[in-house]
Design a protein around this motif. Structure first.
Motif, PDB file in Angstrom:
ATOM      1  N   GLU A 174       0.469  -1.236  -0.111  1.00 38.16           N
ATOM      2  CA  GLU A 174       0.248   0.155   0.362  1.00 38.16           C
ATOM      3  C   GLU A 174       0.678   1.369  -0.004  1.00 38.16           C
ATOM      4  N   SER A 175       0.581   2.231  -0.962  1.00 39.18           N
ATOM      5  CA  SER A 175       1.815   3.106  -0.815  1.00 39.18           C
ATOM      6  C   SER A 175       0.986   4.179  -0.199  1.00 39.18           C
ATOM      7  N   THR A 176       2.020   5.588   0.104  1.00 40.96           N
ATOM      8  CA  THR A 176       1.075   6.243   0.872  1.00 40.96           C
ATOM      9  C   THR A 176       1.161   7.951   0.282  1.00 40.96           C
ATOM     10  N   GLY A 177       1.012   7.487  -1.010  1.00 46.03           N
ATOM     11  CA  GLY A 177       0.317   8.505  -1.968  1.00 46.03           C
ATOM     12  C   GLY A 177       1.551   8.586  -2.573  1.00 46.03           C
ATOM     13  N   SER A 178       3.015   9.182  -2.218  1.00 43.39           N
ATOM     14  CA  SER A 178       3.956   9.632  -2.996  1.00 43.39           C
ATOM     15  C   SER A 178       4.394   9.127  -4.776  1.00 43.39           C
ATOM     16  N   LEU A 179       4.051   7.655  -4.316  1.00 47.61           N
ATOM     17  CA  LEU A 179       4.601   7.089  -5.643  1.00 47.61           C
ATOM     18  C   LEU A 179       4.021   5.698  -5.512  1.00 47.61           C
ATOM     19  N   LYS A 180       3.229   6.217  -7.300  1.00 51.91           N
ATOM     20  CA  LYS A 180       2.115   5.288  -7.374  1.00 51.91           C
ATOM     21  C   LYS A 180       1.999   3.452  -6.585  1.00 51.91           C
ATOM     22  N   PRO A 181       2.166   2.201  -6.637  1.00 52.79           N
ATOM     23  CA  PRO A 181       1.641   1.232  -5.544  1.00 52.79           C
ATOM     24  C   PRO A 181       2.880   0.515  -6.945  1.00 52.79           C
ATOM     25  N   GLU A 182       2.685   0.613  -7.877  1.00 49.99           N
ATOM     26  CA  GLU A 182       2.744   0.241  -9.110  1.00 49.99           C
ATOM     27  C   GLU A 182       4.775   0.052  -8.708  1.00 49.99           C
ATOM     28  N   VAL A 183       5.240   1.509  -9.001  1.00 49.37           N
ATOM     29  CA  VAL A 183       6.064   1.970  -9.366  1.00 49.37           C
ATOM     30  C   VAL A 183       7.106   1.673  -7.833  1.00 49.37           C
ATOM     31  N   ILE A 184       6.675   1.849  -6.624  1.00 45.61           N
ATOM     32  CA  ILE A 184       7.177   0.884  -5.825  1.00 45.61           C
ATOM     33  C   ILE A 184       7.321  -0.074  -5.803  1.00 45.61           C
ATOM     34  N   PHE A 185       6.559  -1.443  -6.144  1.00 44.00           N
ATOM     35  CA  PHE A 185       6.928  -2.716  -6.604  1.00 44.00           C
ATOM     36  C   PHE A 185       8.188  -2.885  -7.067  1.00 44.00           C
ATOM     37  N   LEU A 186       7.848  -1.911  -8.503  1.00 46.01           N
ATOM     38  CA  LEU A 186       9.090  -1.774 -10.113  1.00 46.01           C
ATOM     39  C   LEU A 186      10.325  -1.638  -9.031  1.00 46.01           C
ATOM     40  N   LYS A 187      10.401  -1.129  -8.936  1.00 44.34           N
ATOM     41  CA  LYS A 187      11.739  -0.057  -7.908  1.00 44.34           C
ATOM     42  C   LYS A 187      12.031  -0.451  -6.986  1.00 44.34           C
ATOM     43  N   SER A 188      11.245  -2.127  -6.153  1.00 44.72           N
ATOM     44  CA  SER A 188      11.798  -2.711  -5.622  1.00 44.72           C
ATOM     45  C   SER A 188      12.806  -3.496  -5.897  1.00 44.72           C
ATOM     46  N   LEU A 189      11.910  -4.216  -6.943  1.00 45.23           N
ATOM     47  CA  LEU A 189      12.536  -5.001  -7.432  1.00 45.23           C
ATOM     48  C   LEU A 189      13.409  -5.076  -8.484  1.00 45.23           C
ATOM     49  N   GLU A 190      13.882  -3.963  -9.106  1.00 47.50           N
ATOM     50  CA  GLU A 190      14.909  -2.904  -9.579  1.00 47.50           C
ATOM     51  C   GLU A 190      15.997  -2.711  -8.704  1.00 47.50           C
ATOM     52  N   LEU A 191      16.031  -2.346  -7.664  1.00 47.32           N
ATOM     53  CA  LEU A 191      16.926  -2.212  -6.765  1.00 47.32           C
ATOM     54  C   LEU A 191      18.213  -3.042  -5.672  1.00 47.32           C
ATOM     55  N   LEU A 192      16.256  -5.225  -6.229  1.00 43.03           N
ATOM     56  CA  LEU A 192      16.892  -5.423  -5.381  1.00 43.03           C
ATOM     57  C   LEU A 192      17.794  -6.422  -6.300  1.00 43.03           C
ATOM     58  N   ALA A 193      17.231  -6.196  -7.270  1.00 43.47           N
ATOM     59  CA  ALA A 193      18.771  -6.920  -8.666  1.00 43.47           C
ATOM     60  C   ALA A 193      19.572  -6.067  -8.409  1.00 43.47           C
ATOM     61  N   LYS A 194      20.107  -4.670  -8.688  1.00 46.65           N
ATOM     62  CA  LYS A 194      21.214  -4.046  -8.508  1.00 46.65           C
ATOM     63  C   LYS A 194      22.440  -4.302  -7.417  1.00 46.65           C
ATOM     64  N   LYS A 195      21.429  -4.607  -6.580  1.00 39.69           N
ATOM     65  CA  LYS A 195      22.441  -5.223  -5.397  1.00 39.69           C
ATOM     66  C   LYS A 195      22.600  -6.666  -5.189  1.00 39.69           C
ATOM     67  N   LEU A 196      21.976  -7.627  -5.826  1.00 41.13           N
ATOM     68  CA  LEU A 196      22.497  -8.985  -5.735  1.00 41.13           C
ATOM     69  C   LEU A 196      23.152  -9.463  -6.708  1.00 41.13           C
ATOM     70  N   GLU A 197      23.530  -8.296  -7.782  1.00 37.05           N
ATOM     71  CA  GLU A 197      24.705  -8.135  -8.976  1.00 37.05           C
ATOM     72  C   GLU A 197      26.320  -7.416  -7.929  1.00 37.05           C
ATOM     73  N   LYS A 198      25.595  -6.345  -7.676  1.00 35.57           N
ATOM     74  CA  LYS A 198      26.727  -5.968  -6.505  1.00 35.57           C
ATOM     75  C   LYS A 198      27.935  -7.499  -5.510  1.00 35.57           C
ATOM     76  N   VAL A 199      26.498  -8.660  -5.405  1.00 39.91           N
ATOM     77  CA  VAL A 199      27.317  -9.086  -4.519  1.00 39.91           C
ATOM     78  C   VAL A 199      27.989 -10.131  -5.108  1.00 39.91           C
ATOM     79  N   LYS A 200      27.188 -10.221  -5.987  1.00 38.16           N
ATOM     80  CA  LYS A 200      27.529 -11.608  -7.186  1.00 38.16           C
ATOM     81  C   LYS A 200      28.999 -10.788  -7.336  1.00 38.16           C
ATOM     82  N   LEU A 201      29.686  -9.512  -7.576  1.00 36.09           N
ATOM     83  CA  LEU A 201      30.377  -9.289  -8.095  1.00 36.09           C
ATOM     84  C   LEU A 201      31.677  -9.300  -7.203  1.00 36.09           C
ATOM     85  N   MET A 202      31.159  -9.147  -6.155  1.00 35.76           N
ATOM     86  CA  MET A 202      31.818  -8.448  -4.551  1.00 35.76           C
ATOM     87  C   MET A 202      31.969 -10.613  -4.596  1.00 35.76           C
ATOM     88  N   VAL A 203      31.659 -11.066  -4.724  1.00 31.95           N
ATOM     89  CA  VAL A 203      31.411 -12.857  -4.420  1.00 31.95           C
ATOM     90  C   VAL A 203      33.400 -13.438  -5.371  1.00 31.95           C
TER      91      VAL A 203
END
Length: 208
Positions: A174-203
């Motif tokens: 549920e969104s506070t209204g600052s962002l559309k709920p679908e944007v929050i979900f897609l940004k969460s996916l995007e940010l998690l993918a970036k973090k996982l890629e960073k961990v993969k590179l470090m390993v």
């Protein structure tokens, strides 16, 4: 499964619980949105202390366009006061004449970007007695929920099992209204993918 202006409900299948739960947590703590962070009080004769007034302003959700601004820590201006690329100035100038006046979020005026404004005009800020006045400048910046609750783009993010499987879930955001709920979900996916890629590179750098 469900989508409207306030919430999104997503069915996740074949997803490990740890990954699904990471999406839930990212929706609450990692997605950027705008909130008032600095307040310059020019005049305040109301009953509220300056600090309480600034705190109330910070908790007013602001509509956010993530494509137009960068987080302060990533801006090349390196200015503690920010610049038009990483902050937006709003002003409030309200005065009670002969009667008690309630100052609402709708009295906040975004002088630099009309798109960045409170999600509602009806959020009370302070009551002014006759002849009291509040005049201030407020500066909004991007931030994340893990830094302060005022930067939480989602009010709730809940993960529930879909069946007896350990890899099928329902995620509700549920969104506070600052962002559309679908944007929050897609940004969460995007940010998690970036973090996982960073961990993969470090390993990979540690492995022979």
């Amino acid at each position: 499964v469900e989508l409207d202006d306030k919430k999104i409900v997503v069915e996740l299948r074949g997803i490990p619980r740890s990954y699904a739960n990471a999406l839930r947590r990212f929706a609450l703590s990692e997605v950027y949105c705008m909130a008032i962070d600095d307040v310059v009080i020019i005049e305040n004769t109301s009953i509220l202390y300056d600090e309480l007034l600034a705190h109330r302003l910070g908790l007013i959700p602001l509509r956010t366009n993530l494509d137009k601004y960068v987080p302060p820590e990533e801006c090349d201006c390196k200015n503690p006061l920010g610049c038009p690329k990483c902050r937006v100035m709003l002003v409030l100038d309200a005065e009670a004449k002969d009667e008690i006046k309630t100052v609402y979020s709708g009295d906040l005026v975004s002088v630099e970007d009309p798109e960045v404004k409170p999600i509602s005009d009806k959020i009370p800020i302070v009551k002014l007695a006759p002849n009291q006045r509040v005049k201030l400048e407020a500066y909004a910046r991007l931030g994340r929920g893990k830094d302060h609750a005022k930067w939480q783009a989602a009010t709730i993010a809940v993960l529930k099992p879909l069946d007896d499987s350990e890899e099928n879930f329902i995620l509700k955001i549920e969104s506070t209204g600052s962002l559309k709920p679908e944007v929050i979900f897609l940004k969460s996916l995007e940010l998690l993918a970036k973090k996982l890629e960073k961990v993969k590179l470090m390993v990979s750098e540690l492995l022979p």
